[in-house]
Structures are given as structure tokens and as C-alpha cells.
Design a protein around this motif. Structure first.
Motif, PDB file in Angstrom:
ATOM      1  N   LEU A 127      12.010  -3.332   9.074  1.00  0.00           N
ATOM      2  CA  LEU A 127      11.062  -4.533   9.354  1.00  0.00           C
ATOM      3  C   LEU A 127       9.643  -3.913   9.730  1.00  0.00           C
ATOM      4  CD1 LEU A 127      13.510  -6.396  11.801  1.00  0.00           C
ATOM      5  CD2 LEU A 127      12.952  -6.977   9.307  1.00  0.00           C
ATOM      6  N   GLU A 128       9.387  -2.452   9.756  1.00  0.00           N
ATOM      7  CA  GLU A 128       8.053  -2.014   9.919  1.00  0.00           C
ATOM      8  C   GLU A 128       6.974  -2.337   9.128  1.00  0.00           C
ATOM      9  OE1 GLU A 128       7.289   2.014  10.263  1.00  0.00           O
ATOM     10  OE2 GLU A 128       6.945   1.718  12.323  1.00  0.00           O
ATOM     11  N   ARG A 129       5.736  -2.620   9.480  1.00  0.00           N
ATOM     12  CA  ARG A 129       4.660  -2.853   8.724  1.00  0.00           C
ATOM     13  C   ARG A 129       4.039  -1.545   8.298  1.00  0.00           C
ATOM     14  NH1 ARG A 129       5.564  -7.715   6.593  1.00  0.00           N
ATOM     15  NH2 ARG A 129       5.735  -9.458   8.249  1.00  0.00           N
ATOM     16  N   ALA A 130       3.524  -1.678   7.076  1.00  0.00           N
ATOM     17  CA  ALA A 130       2.888  -0.385   6.679  1.00  0.00           C
ATOM     18  C   ALA A 130       1.596   0.166   7.689  1.00  0.00           C
ATOM     19  CB  ALA A 130       2.062  -0.858   5.227  1.00  0.00           C
ATOM     20  N   PRO A 131       1.597   1.576   7.868  1.00  0.00           N
ATOM     21  CA  PRO A 131       0.778   2.020   8.773  1.00  0.00           C
ATOM     22  C   PRO A 131      -0.908   2.126   8.279  1.00  0.00           C
ATOM     23  CG  PRO A 131       1.766   3.795   7.352  1.00  0.00           C
ATOM     24  CD  PRO A 131       2.419   2.518   7.065  1.00  0.00           C
ATOM     25  N   ASP A 132      -1.678   2.265   9.168  1.00  0.00           N
ATOM     26  CA  ASP A 132      -2.987   2.120   9.155  1.00  0.00           C
ATOM     27  C   ASP A 132      -3.766   3.287   7.902  1.00  0.00           C
ATOM     28  OD1 ASP A 132      -3.211  -0.350  10.222  1.00  0.00           O
ATOM     29  OD2 ASP A 132      -4.001   0.290  11.944  1.00  0.00           O
ATOM     30  N   VAL A 133      -3.114   4.151   7.878  1.00  0.00           N
ATOM     31  CA  VAL A 133      -3.503   5.380   7.153  1.00  0.00           C
ATOM     32  C   VAL A 133      -2.566   6.011   6.310  1.00  0.00           C
ATOM     33  CG1 VAL A 133      -5.284   6.207   9.085  1.00  0.00           C
ATOM     34  CG2 VAL A 133      -2.826   7.125   8.879  1.00  0.00           C
ATOM     35  N   VAL A 134      -2.856   6.726   5.285  1.00  0.00           N
ATOM     36  CA  VAL A 134      -2.306   7.185   4.203  1.00  0.00           C
ATOM     37  C   VAL A 134      -1.965   8.818   4.353  1.00  0.00           C
ATOM     38  CG1 VAL A 134      -2.235   5.449   2.584  1.00  0.00           C
ATOM     39  CG2 VAL A 134      -3.875   7.528   2.584  1.00  0.00           C
ATOM     40  N   PRO A 135      -0.834   9.393   3.893  1.00  0.00           N
ATOM     41  CA  PRO A 135      -0.834  10.925   4.218  1.00  0.00           C
ATOM     42  C   PRO A 135      -1.697  11.662   3.396  1.00  0.00           C
ATOM     43  CG  PRO A 135       1.454  10.044   3.514  1.00  0.00           C
ATOM     44  CD  PRO A 135       0.379   8.898   3.390  1.00  0.00           C
ATOM     45  N   THR A 136      -2.329  12.820   3.784  1.00  0.00           N
ATOM     46  CA  THR A 136      -3.411  13.387   3.373  1.00  0.00           C
ATOM     47  C   THR A 136      -3.306  14.641   3.703  1.00  0.00           C
ATOM     48  OG1 THR A 136      -5.844  13.824   3.212  1.00  0.00           O
ATOM     49  CG2 THR A 136      -5.056  13.096   5.058  1.00  0.00           C
ATOM     50  N   SER A 137      -3.748  15.836   2.666  1.00  0.00           N
ATOM     51  CA  SER A 137      -3.622  17.171   3.214  1.00  0.00           C
ATOM     52  C   SER A 137      -4.893  17.826   3.561  1.00  0.00           C
ATOM     53  CB  SER A 137      -3.163  17.935   1.913  1.00  0.00           C
ATOM     54  OG  SER A 137      -3.990  17.619   0.764  1.00  0.00           O
ATOM     55  N   VAL A 147      -7.509  -7.590   6.701  1.00  0.00           N
ATOM     56  CA  VAL A 147      -6.184  -7.522   6.516  1.00  0.00           C
ATOM     57  C   VAL A 147      -5.390  -8.125   7.539  1.00  0.00           C
ATOM     58  CG1 VAL A 147      -4.421  -5.767   6.412  1.00  0.00           C
ATOM     59  CG2 VAL A 147      -6.502  -5.193   5.231  1.00  0.00           C
ATOM     60  N   THR A 148      -5.711  -7.873   8.557  1.00  0.00           N
ATOM     61  CA  THR A 148      -4.969  -8.384  10.098  1.00  0.00           C
ATOM     62  C   THR A 148      -5.254 -10.022  10.018  1.00  0.00           C
ATOM     63  OG1 THR A 148      -6.371  -7.871  11.627  1.00  0.00           O
ATOM     64  CG2 THR A 148      -4.803  -6.212  11.158  1.00  0.00           C
ATOM     65  N   GLY A 149      -6.239 -10.547   9.628  1.00  0.00           N
ATOM     66  CA  GLY A 149      -6.544 -11.721   9.644  1.00  0.00           C
ATOM     67  C   GLY A 149      -6.007 -12.765   8.646  1.00  0.00           C
ATOM     68  N   ALA A 150      -5.497 -12.154   7.686  1.00  0.00           N
ATOM     69  CA  ALA A 150      -4.857 -12.950   6.547  1.00  0.00           C
ATOM     70  C   ALA A 150      -3.332 -12.933   6.788  1.00  0.00           C
ATOM     71  CB  ALA A 150      -5.040 -12.198   5.172  1.00  0.00           C
ATOM     72  N   HIS A 151      -3.017 -14.019   7.658  1.00  0.00           N
ATOM     73  CA  HIS A 151      -1.558 -13.943   8.146  1.00  0.00           C
ATOM     74  C   HIS A 151      -0.728 -14.850   6.782  1.00  0.00           C
ATOM     75  CE1 HIS A 151      -2.499 -13.069  12.342  1.00  0.00           C
ATOM     76  NE2 HIS A 151      -3.479 -14.063  12.293  1.00  0.00           N
ATOM     77  N   ALA A 156     -13.594  -1.261   9.967  1.00  0.00           N
ATOM     78  CA  ALA A 156     -13.520  -2.460  11.078  1.00  0.00           C
ATOM     79  C   ALA A 156     -13.470  -3.944  10.338  1.00  0.00           C
ATOM     80  CB  ALA A 156     -14.512  -2.455  12.012  1.00  0.00           C
ATOM     81  N   ARG A 157     -14.193  -4.148   9.406  1.00  0.00           N
ATOM     82  CA  ARG A 157     -14.659  -5.269   8.668  1.00  0.00           C
ATOM     83  C   ARG A 157     -13.106  -5.473   7.514  1.00  0.00           C
ATOM     84  NH1 ARG A 157     -19.209  -4.830   5.098  1.00  0.00           N
ATOM     85  NH2 ARG A 157     -18.703  -6.891   4.254  1.00  0.00           N
ATOM     86  N   ALA A 158     -12.809  -4.354   7.122  1.00  0.00           N
ATOM     87  CA  ALA A 158     -11.406  -4.236   6.227  1.00  0.00           C
ATOM     88  C   ALA A 158     -10.208  -4.643   7.214  1.00  0.00           C
ATOM     89  CB  ALA A 158     -11.386  -2.944   5.632  1.00  0.00           C
ATOM     90  N   LEU A 197      -6.731  -4.546  -1.688  1.00  0.00           N
ATOM     91  CA  LEU A 197      -7.518  -4.339  -0.459  1.00  0.00           C
ATOM     92  C   LEU A 197      -6.651  -3.606   0.732  1.00  0.00           C
ATOM     93  CD1 LEU A 197      -9.690  -5.479   1.751  1.00  0.00           C
ATOM     94  CD2 LEU A 197      -8.368  -7.551   1.983  1.00  0.00           C
ATOM     95  N   VAL A 198      -5.363  -3.865   0.935  1.00  0.00           N
ATOM     96  CA  VAL A 198      -4.753  -3.060   2.083  1.00  0.00           C
ATOM     97  C   VAL A 198      -4.470  -1.758   1.667  1.00  0.00           C
ATOM     98  CG1 VAL A 198      -2.272  -2.964   2.816  1.00  0.00           C
ATOM     99  CG2 VAL A 198      -3.171  -5.032   2.626  1.00  0.00           C
ATOM    100  N   GLU A 199      -4.340  -1.234   0.271  1.00  0.00           N
ATOM    101  CA  GLU A 199      -4.340   0.152  -0.085  1.00  0.00           C
ATOM    102  C   GLU A 199      -5.640   0.796   0.161  1.00  0.00           C
ATOM    103  OE1 GLU A 199      -3.437   2.840  -3.982  1.00  0.00           O
ATOM    104  OE2 GLU A 199      -3.027   0.730  -4.120  1.00  0.00           O
ATOM    105  N   LEU A 200      -6.581   0.143  -0.235  1.00  0.00           N
ATOM    106  CA  LEU A 200      -7.913   1.020   0.129  1.00  0.00           C
ATOM    107  C   LEU A 200      -8.363   0.924   1.472  1.00  0.00           C
ATOM    108  CD1 LEU A 200     -10.209  -0.820  -2.804  1.00  0.00           C
ATOM    109  CD2 LEU A 200      -9.424   1.711  -2.691  1.00  0.00           C
ATOM    110  N   TYR A 201      -7.928  -0.144   2.433  1.00  0.00           N
ATOM    111  CA  TYR A 201      -8.019  -0.056   3.809  1.00  0.00           C
ATOM    112  C   TYR A 201      -7.522   1.276   4.417  1.00  0.00           C
ATOM    113  CZ  TYR A 201      -6.909  -1.266   8.623  1.00  0.00           C
ATOM    114  OH  TYR A 201      -6.691  -1.120   9.937  1.00  0.00           O
TER     115      TYR A 201
END
Length: 330
Positions: free
Chosen positions: A320-330, A73-77, A67-69, A35-39
Motif C-alpha cells: 500500500l505504500e506510495r512511491a518515494p520522492d527520490v530515486v536511487p542514485t550512485s 503531484v500531491t495536488g492531483a488527487h 516545489a512546483r512539481a 511527471l511523477v518520474e521526473l519529479y
């Protein structure tokens, strides 16, 4: 951009993300990771669509899905206890383990300087005279050194020692922003203090008393200070020589990782403070007091060795940093 080809290529990922969002309350661990990866991936798709097409319907659909994803993701503490366990089994030990060679060199250098200076103080009456008068040295050797550990109630003494040592370690780590250059000087000053006390005690045949009082807590306490110094200097060196990565990225990642050591050492130094307040001045035989100090040190090193090595093999850095909201893309 060929919007039809783009939609055809990525529709399965969007449909899968929508399916996972609907089932977010019953996902397995692997599905949560998916879910996190697809988000992240669909967030990138949305960014591409916004910049490459005027299709409001597609933008609206992806915006709603992202927005739903995000909410899922952020609501699952993660439970607090899991974060606590992860910190002490991954974040803290892996940073200490990765700095092990800096840690070892720091330890050996401190011991060498302390031993050389201590021998100098013990064997040179002129140096002793510069430190204090014969009466002052006698007072230190026969009374003050031992009384220091028992003149205050154990609880207040333990808290004072803990705060002082934790603050020293924090200072050493914070000096990494100056590339770690002041850290050797601080270590030298502490080595000199240990050497003067040990040398004066040795000159009056009280070296057994010196080691009997300093080793129970000093083994763990100094090891913690050496670790703080090592990670601080290592951070400074990595800023100077970041390798193929950007200097700012290395500094940010390693700076966050070093925070793990600063927090973890608060606990380690708390244990050391308890030993200094309760074991060092106790009526236990010297071998028993020193044995407790040795056991505490061995347990700490074994803990770092086991969990740190395991985490490093899994690719952990202690960042300690969390994963970013986007992934690298070309």
C-alpha cells in the motif's frame, strides 16, 4: 563535481518537468506518469547539487521547480472511486493469490484434522462421555445446534457473526508479528470445535443436518479464515527467510500488503454473515441452501484467481505504500 557538465546533462529533464508542470491540468495518463518520474529524478538532482556545489542560483532554480512539481503531484488527487476499484481489483486479490499455496495447505490441514477428530468423536463413546452427558448431547443434537441459527433476529445475528468472524481474522493476521507461530494452534482449536459438533451429530445419525446447516455459510466463512491464517503464516516465514532482500524491507512490504487482506476479508465475511443469517436458517431445501454456499465460494475463488493472477503478472505485490520522492542514485 563539474557543475557545467551536470547542468548540460540534466537540463532537458528540468525543462521537460517545467513544461509538464505548466500543463498539469491537461496532461494525459502517460504524461502524469512522466511527471511523477521526473519529479523524483529532479528531486535527486537537487539533493546532489546541494551537497556538491555552492551555486545558489542553480539550487534556487531547482528548489522552486521541485516545489512546483511536488504541488502538481500531491495536488492531483485520484478520485475515491478509483482507489476503491484498485483495492478490490489489485491490492486485495493479488495478496491472496500470491499466498495461494499457503492457503491451500492450510485448508487441507484443517479439513484433515477435523475429519480425523470428528471420526474419533463419532466412534468412541468414551470421548462423547467426556464431552457431555447423554442428555446434554441429545439437547445439542436435536435442538441447540439448529436453534442457534434461528433464535435471534436475522439482522442482529448477521451483525454479530460478522463482527466475531472479522475479529477472528484480524487476530490471526496480527499474530504474524510473532512469526505466525500461534496461528496453527488457533486453527487446531477451531478444527476441534467443528469436529466435536460434527462427531456428535454423526453419532446420532444427524450428519445430514450438520452439513445442511454449516455448509451454506461455512464454505465461504472458513475459506476466509484459512486465507487470513495463510497470509499471516506466510508473512512470518518471509521474515525468517527473506531471501536476498533485507529482512526489514521484506517485513515492511509484506506487512503493508497483508493489511489489504485484513480489509478485504471484512467484506467477504460480511457476505458470509448474511448467508448465515438469511440462508442457513431459511425454509429452502437443503440442496438449495448448500448450492448458494457453493456458488458464493466459487465466485470468491474465481474473483481471486482472475484479478490476482492478472495483477501478479503486472508486477503488483499489494504493497500500500506510495512511491518515494527520490530515486536511487550512485
Amino acid at each position: 563535481m563539474d557543475i557545467d557538465a551536470f547542468v548540460a546533462a540534466h537540463r532537458p529533464a528540468w525543462d521537460r518537468l517545467e513544461h509538464l508542470v505548466r500543463r498539469r491540468k491537461s496532461l494525459t495518463g502517460a504524461e502524469v506518469d512522466e511527471l511523477v518520474e521526473l519529479y523524483q529524478r529532479v528531486s535527486t538532482h537537487l539533493s546532489i547539487v546541494r551537497s556538491g556545489t555552492q551555486d545558489a542560483v542553480l539550487v534556487g532554480r531547482l528548489s522552486a521547480l521541485v516545489a512546483r512539481a511536488r504541488s502538481a503531484v500531491t495536488g492531483a488527487h485520484v478520485p475515491v472511486w478509483r482507489e476503491f476499484v484498485r483495492f478490490f481489483t489489485v491490492s486485495f486479490p493479488v495478496v491472496a493469490y500470491r499466498a495461494r499455496w499457503w492457503w491451500l495447505i492450510t485448508t487441507l490441514a484443517f479439513l484433515a484434522v477435523s475429519w480425523i477428530m470428528g471420526a474419533w468423536v463419532a466412534g468412541d463413546p468414551a470421548v462423547q462421555a467426556a464431552v457431555g452427558t447423554p442428555e446434554e448431547i441429545k439437547q445439542l443434537v436435536e435442538h441447540d445446534f439448529a436453534d442457534y441459527y434461528s433464535e435471534n433476529p436475522a439482522a442482529s445475528f448477521a451483525s454479530r457473526v460478522w463482527i466475531n468472524n472479522a475479529w477472528l481474522s484480524m487476530q490471526v493476521i496480527m499474530l504474524a508479528i510473532f512469526l505466525g507461530l500461534p496461528i496453527p494452534w488457533i486453527l487446531f482449536q477451531n478444527a476441534a470445535n467443528v469436529a466435536i459438533a460434527g462427531g456428535l451429530m454423526a453419532s446420532r445419525d444427524k450428519l445430514d443436518v450438520f452439513f445442511g446447516l454449516i455448509l451454506p455459510h461455512g464454505l465461504l466463512e472458513l475459506t476466509a479464515v484459512f486465507l487470513a491464517s495463510a497470509v499471516g503464516m506466510r508473512l512470518g516465514w518471509m521474515v525468517v527467510a527473506p531471501g536476498p532482500r533485507r529482512r526489514i524491507d521484506v517485513m515492511a512490504e509484506q506487512g503493508r500488503a497483508v493489511i489489504s487482506v485484513a480489509i478485504g476479508l471484512v467484506v467477504v465475511l460480511f457476505v458470509s454473515g448474511l448467508i448465515e443469517a438469511l440462508v442457513t436458517p431459511s425454509g429452502l431445501p437443503t440442496w438449495a441452501r448448500v448450492g448458494i454456499g457453493v456458488l458464493a465460494l466459487v465466485a470468491f475463488l474465481a474473483y481471486i484467481g482472475y484479478f490476482g493472477r492478472k495483477a501478479e503478472r503486472q508486477g503488483e505485490t499489494g504493497d500500500l505504500e506510495r512511491a518515494p520522492d527520490v530515486v536511487p542514485t550512485s
